[in-house]
Design an enzyme around this catalytic site. Structure first.
Site, PDB file in Angstrom:
ATOM      1  N   CYS A 133       0.855  -1.177   0.000  1.00  0.00           N
ATOM      2  CA  CYS A 133       0.000   0.000   0.000  1.00  0.00           C
ATOM      3  C   CYS A 133       0.893   1.230   0.000  1.00  0.00           C
ATOM      4  O   CYS A 133       1.980   1.219   0.582  1.00  0.00           O
ATOM      5  CB  CYS A 133      -0.893  -0.010   1.241  1.00  0.00           C
ATOM      6  SG  CYS A 133      -2.093   1.330   1.254  1.00  0.00           S
ATOM      7  N   ILE A 134       0.429   2.283  -0.641  1.00  0.00           N
ATOM      8  CA  ILE A 134       1.213   3.517  -0.711  1.00  0.00           C
ATOM      9  C   ILE A 134       0.257   4.703  -0.609  1.00  0.00           C
ATOM     10  O   ILE A 134      -0.845   4.667  -1.153  1.00  0.00           O
ATOM     11  CB  ILE A 134       2.039   3.576  -2.022  1.00  0.00           C
ATOM     12  CG1 ILE A 134       2.921   4.822  -2.052  1.00  0.00           C
ATOM     13  CG2 ILE A 134       1.152   3.468  -3.237  1.00  0.00           C
ATOM     14  CD1 ILE A 134       3.917   4.838  -3.207  1.00  0.00           C
ATOM     15  N   LEU A 135       0.687   5.727   0.115  1.00  0.00           N
ATOM     16  CA  LEU A 135      -0.105   6.938   0.251  1.00  0.00           C
ATOM     17  C   LEU A 135       0.809   8.121   0.485  1.00  0.00           C
ATOM     18  O   LEU A 135       1.729   8.051   1.292  1.00  0.00           O
ATOM     19  CB  LEU A 135      -1.071   6.841   1.444  1.00  0.00           C
ATOM     20  CG  LEU A 135      -1.802   8.145   1.799  1.00  0.00           C
ATOM     21  CD1 LEU A 135      -2.893   8.443   0.777  1.00  0.00           C
ATOM     22  CD2 LEU A 135      -2.384   8.088   3.196  1.00  0.00           C
ATOM     23  N   ARG A 142       2.068  16.037  -5.160  1.00  0.00           N
ATOM     24  CA  ARG A 142       2.675  16.823  -6.244  1.00  0.00           C
ATOM     25  C   ARG A 142       4.004  17.453  -5.839  1.00  0.00           C
ATOM     26  O   ARG A 142       4.378  18.517  -6.312  1.00  0.00           O
ATOM     27  CB  ARG A 142       1.711  17.875  -6.772  1.00  0.00           C
ATOM     28  CG  ARG A 142       0.388  17.288  -7.239  1.00  0.00           C
ATOM     29  CD  ARG A 142      -0.386  18.253  -8.077  1.00  0.00           C
ATOM     30  NE  ARG A 142      -1.748  17.873  -8.285  1.00  0.00           N
ATOM     31  CZ  ARG A 142      -2.190  16.772  -8.898  1.00  0.00           C
ATOM     32  NH1 ARG A 142      -1.354  15.895  -9.340  1.00  0.00           N
ATOM     33  NH2 ARG A 142      -3.474  16.556  -9.046  1.00  0.00           N
ATOM     34  N   LYS A 143       4.699  16.765  -4.937  1.00  0.00           N
ATOM     35  CA  LYS A 143       6.030  17.210  -4.510  1.00  0.00           C
ATOM     36  C   LYS A 143       7.090  16.148  -4.822  1.00  0.00           C
ATOM     37  O   LYS A 143       8.228  16.280  -4.400  1.00  0.00           O
ATOM     38  CB  LYS A 143       6.051  17.492  -3.004  1.00  0.00           C
ATOM     39  CG  LYS A 143       5.154  18.624  -2.554  1.00  0.00           C
ATOM     40  CD  LYS A 143       5.258  18.806  -1.040  1.00  0.00           C
ATOM     41  CE  LYS A 143       4.356  19.888  -0.519  1.00  0.00           C
ATOM     42  NZ  LYS A 143       4.440  19.983   0.972  1.00  0.00           N
ATOM     43  N   GLY A 144       6.687  15.077  -5.507  1.00  0.00           N
ATOM     44  CA  GLY A 144       7.625  14.009  -5.861  1.00  0.00           C
ATOM     45  C   GLY A 144       7.724  12.880  -4.845  1.00  0.00           C
ATOM     46  O   GLY A 144       8.518  11.956  -5.025  1.00  0.00           O
ATOM     47  N   GLY A 146       5.539  10.496  -4.096  1.00  0.00           N
ATOM     48  CA  GLY A 146       5.058   9.216  -4.614  1.00  0.00           C
ATOM     49  C   GLY A 146       6.141   8.483  -5.383  1.00  0.00           C
ATOM     50  O   GLY A 146       6.394   7.292  -5.160  1.00  0.00           O
ATOM     51  N   GLU A 167       2.343  -4.944  -5.306  1.00  0.00           N
ATOM     52  CA  GLU A 167       1.128  -5.749  -5.278  1.00  0.00           C
ATOM     53  C   GLU A 167       0.120  -5.165  -6.263  1.00  0.00           C
ATOM     54  O   GLU A 167       0.046  -3.957  -6.439  1.00  0.00           O
ATOM     55  CB  GLU A 167       0.561  -5.691  -3.847  1.00  0.00           C
ATOM     56  CG  GLU A 167      -0.690  -6.476  -3.635  1.00  0.00           C
ATOM     57  CD  GLU A 167      -1.150  -6.409  -2.182  1.00  0.00           C
ATOM     58  OE1 GLU A 167      -2.365  -6.393  -1.967  1.00  0.00           O
ATOM     59  OE2 GLU A 167      -0.289  -6.386  -1.281  1.00  0.00           O
TER      60      GLU A 167
END
Length: 170
Positions: A133-135, A142-144, A146, A167
């Site tokens: 999972c990623i958040l 919008r700051k890089g 991710g 996953e």
């Protein structure tokens, strides 16, 4: 949460008494949640954390990554799941955090290390997934971050000598 206030996008299964409230107040360090600002203020006077409750494994400038073991810090990791579900439609909130590691990215200022996002991964993945999972929190998008989190997950895979990818459906 800290100096930020934002609308949430989805329902999260917070415990009874914390659902269907106009505003939920979160401690930005331990992620405990409260219904009133007074409760948060009282908590803040006794909360000793100034960063996520794990090991700092990376630092560059004002940013750090903390590895938090779901086995060692289950309440914190469960709270990460509740928070993430407010912004991710298809997130499943695991009651069992034990098989996961959480990598929390922070920004530093004079008050401490403030969470900007995270990714989790299974400690032992049968399918070699390096990211479950990623958040990135809405006020830090919008700051890089991710791209950084995804790259970081691959770098960990290289260090661990475990080839793999995220996953599905990622």
């Amino acid at each position: 949460m800290g100096k930020y206030q934002c609308d949430t996008w989805y329902y999260s299964p917070y415990p009874m008494g914390y659902q269907n409230v106009d505003t939920l107040f979160l401690c930005e360090f331990c992620l405990s949640f409260f219904v009133t600002p007074d409760e948060l203020t009282r908590h803040s006077k006794s909360c000793t954390l100034t960063h996520p409750p794990g090991d700092e494994i990376y630092r560059h400038g004002r940013n750090s990554v903390f590895e938090v073991d779901g086995y060692k810090k289950p309440v914190y990791c469960e709270n990460v799941g509740y928070l993430a579900k407010l912004f991710l439609d298809h997130k499943y909130v695991y009651e069992d955090t034990l098989p996961f590691l959480y990598y929390v990215v922070t920004e530093y200022d004079e008050n401490g290390q403030h969470m900007v996002g995270y990714f989790s991964k299974e400690k032992e993945s049968q399918k070699n997934w390096n990211l479950a999972c990623i958040l990135v929190l809405p006020f830090h998008q919008r700051k890089g971050y991710g791209k950084f989190l995804i790259s970081f997950s691959y770098e960990l895979s290289i260090i661990e000598k475990k080839p793999g990818g995220p996953e599905g459906p990622l």
